[in-house]
Design an enzyme around this catalytic site. Structure first.
Site, PDB file in Angstrom:
ATOM      1  N   SER A 125      23.764  34.059  99.760  1.00 21.16           N
ATOM      2  CA  SER A 125      23.099  32.622 100.113  1.00 21.16           C
ATOM      3  C   SER A 125      22.399  32.498 101.287  1.00 21.16           C
ATOM      4  O   SER A 125      21.651  33.487 101.664  1.00 21.16           O
ATOM      5  CB  SER A 125      24.298  31.683  99.804  1.00 21.16           C
ATOM      6  N   ASP A 314      21.961  31.943  88.430  1.00 14.20           N
ATOM      7  CA  ASP A 314      21.978  31.061  89.596  1.00 14.20           C
ATOM      8  C   ASP A 314      20.571  30.786  89.438  1.00 14.20           C
ATOM      9  O   ASP A 314      19.524  31.079  89.433  1.00 14.20           O
ATOM     10  CB  ASP A 314      22.290  32.235  90.840  1.00 14.20           C
ATOM     11  N   CYS A 317      19.094  30.452  94.383  1.00 14.58           N
ATOM     12  CA  CYS A 317      18.824  31.851  95.018  1.00 14.58           C
ATOM     13  C   CYS A 317      18.745  32.854  93.720  1.00 14.58           C
ATOM     14  O   CYS A 317      19.385  33.695  93.935  1.00 14.58           O
ATOM     15  CB  CYS A 317      19.495  32.283  95.940  1.00 14.58           C
ATOM     16  N   HIS A 371      25.607  31.943  91.098  1.00 16.39           N
ATOM     17  CA  HIS A 371      25.445  32.211  92.749  1.00 16.39           C
ATOM     18  C   HIS A 371      26.419  32.990  93.271  1.00 16.39           C
ATOM     19  O   HIS A 371      26.423  33.837  93.971  1.00 16.39           O
ATOM     20  CB  HIS A 371      25.636  30.857  93.414  1.00 16.39           C
TER      21      HIS A 371
END
Length: 396
Positions: A125, A314, A317, A371
């Protein structure tokens, strides 16, 4: 558990490998900015998971199966890392990476038996900012013969934010490809992309409030998609968002705020653990739109390898934005990487992802993961780490 520098105390967990002591040392950095590394430790790739009764269960796919692993609460003000001096609160990657470099120097002084081990930097992240910055700082320290030589072999970024000027414009395409928005909505949202790209460029050259401005402009692309998508979990588009972090991590805060746990960890009893610090988040706001890809080519040319991996489900990102910045990065192997064949990443006979690699650079799209890849696909994530560190990522 603590490394002290002046008035700042940096908190960490260190777990020796369940395999061999000469396994690589791996540092894991959680993003946010301002989220504690304990999120990864207890919900992703640490040795333990938290049961409903707050007891600890072994994680069969903890990365301590293949490494001596460090989980650090950083920047200062995150998790159990604290300071009595506001001057210790960081606002950019120079401050963050210097603190981490100093932390590693002190860590290896305290644990000299691990100095010779291979060293890898990992995280996810917002750590897409931290990781390249720390890798550059370590490499610079090694080249300048500063302090203890850290045996840096590679760095891995999971679902990271690294080059925002490339990643923000990928949102509408990813959302359209995944049926989150319609073609008409996609075309409408993409009209604001040139303004975002220009604002990001200005942030890179001017810094300061121009970076606040860039974030406000570019974030509208993301927020426009969310306003259409409703209560979608932007960390995993297969799920609904519940609570502030879209997941229920309440067991973690309950466990770490027990007085007996704080006492055992040597944490001041009046220090409250929060999963993600809003103060650190706010302090780093002008760092968001900075491009941290710029320092990576020099690391690749020095033979330090990079793995960029991303769970395909995700949004925030997403794999598409990550793939685009990796392919756009200018280095001596750019063309060869761009034309490299896409191969299957197979784990125990199951197709777990798709891989592109050339020389020191690898990009892995992980199937059926959001994610937090080590949480969603723990077996594949551990296998990825083992093969990558062993130089055999492409082998089945």
């Amino acid at each position: 558990f603590f490394f002290s520098a002046m008035k700042c105390r940096m908190f960490y967990f260190f777990f020796e490998s369940r395999n061999r002591k000469d396994d690589p040392v791996v540092i894991w950095l959680t993003g946010g900015p301002g989220c504690g590394s304990e999120l990864a430790l207890f919900y992703e790739n640490g040795p333990f998971h938290i049961a409903n009764n707050l007891s600890l269960l072994w994680n069969d796919y903890g990365w301590d199966q293949a490494s001596n692993i460090l989980f650090v609460d950083q920047p200062t003000g995150t998790g159990f890392s604290y300071t009595s001096d506001q001057a210790d609160i960081r606002h950019d990657e120079t401050g963050v990476s210097n603190d981490l470099y100093n932390f590693l120097q002190e860590f290896f002084k305290a644990h000299p038996e691990f100095i010779k081990n291979d060293f890898y930097i990992t995280g996810e992240s917002y750590a897409g900012h931290y990781i390249p910055a720390l890798a550059s700082r370590v490499n610079q320290g090694n080249k300048g013969n500063q302090g203890i030589h850290i045996n840096l072999k590679g760095f891995a970024i999971g679902n990271g934010l690294t080059n925002p000027a490339v990643q923000f414009p990928a949102y509408p395409d990813f959302a359209l490809d995944n049926g989150i928005i319609s073609k008409a909505e996609h075309d409408d949202i993409t009209k604001s992309i040139p303004v975002c790209e220009q604002a990001a460029k200005t942030c890179q050259t001017q810094g300061g409030t121009s970076c606040d401005n860039a974030l406000n402009i570019c974030y509208k692309i993301f927020s426009s998609i969310l306003s259409i998508a409703g209560d979608i979990n932007y960390y995993d588009i297969r799920k609904k968002c519940v609570g502030d972090l879209c997941y229920d991590f309440s067991h973690l805060e309950t466990l770490l705020n027990l007085q007996k746990v704080k006492s055992a960890l040597g944490v001041p009893v009046n220090l409250e653990f929060v999963s993600c610090s809003s103060a650190v988040y706010d302090a780093m706001i002008q760092d968001w739109m900075k491009n941290l890809e710029v320092g990576i080519p020099a690391l690749l040319e020095d033979g330090i390898k990079l793995l960029v991996y991303a769970g395909e489900k995700d949004l925030i990102c997403n794999w598409l934005g990550n793939s685009r910045w990796v392919h756009a990065m200018q280095w001596s192997g750019q063309k060869a990487f761009g034309t490299s064949p896409t191969v299957k990443f197979v784990v125990d006979g199951v197709d777990a992802g798709s891989l592109n690699s050339y020389g020191p650079l690898s990009f892995l799209k992980v199937y059926d993961a959001g994610h937090m890849v080590p949480m969603d696909q723990p077996k594949a994530a551990l296998e990825m780490l083992k093969r990558w560190m062993g130089g055999k990522l492409a082998t089945q």
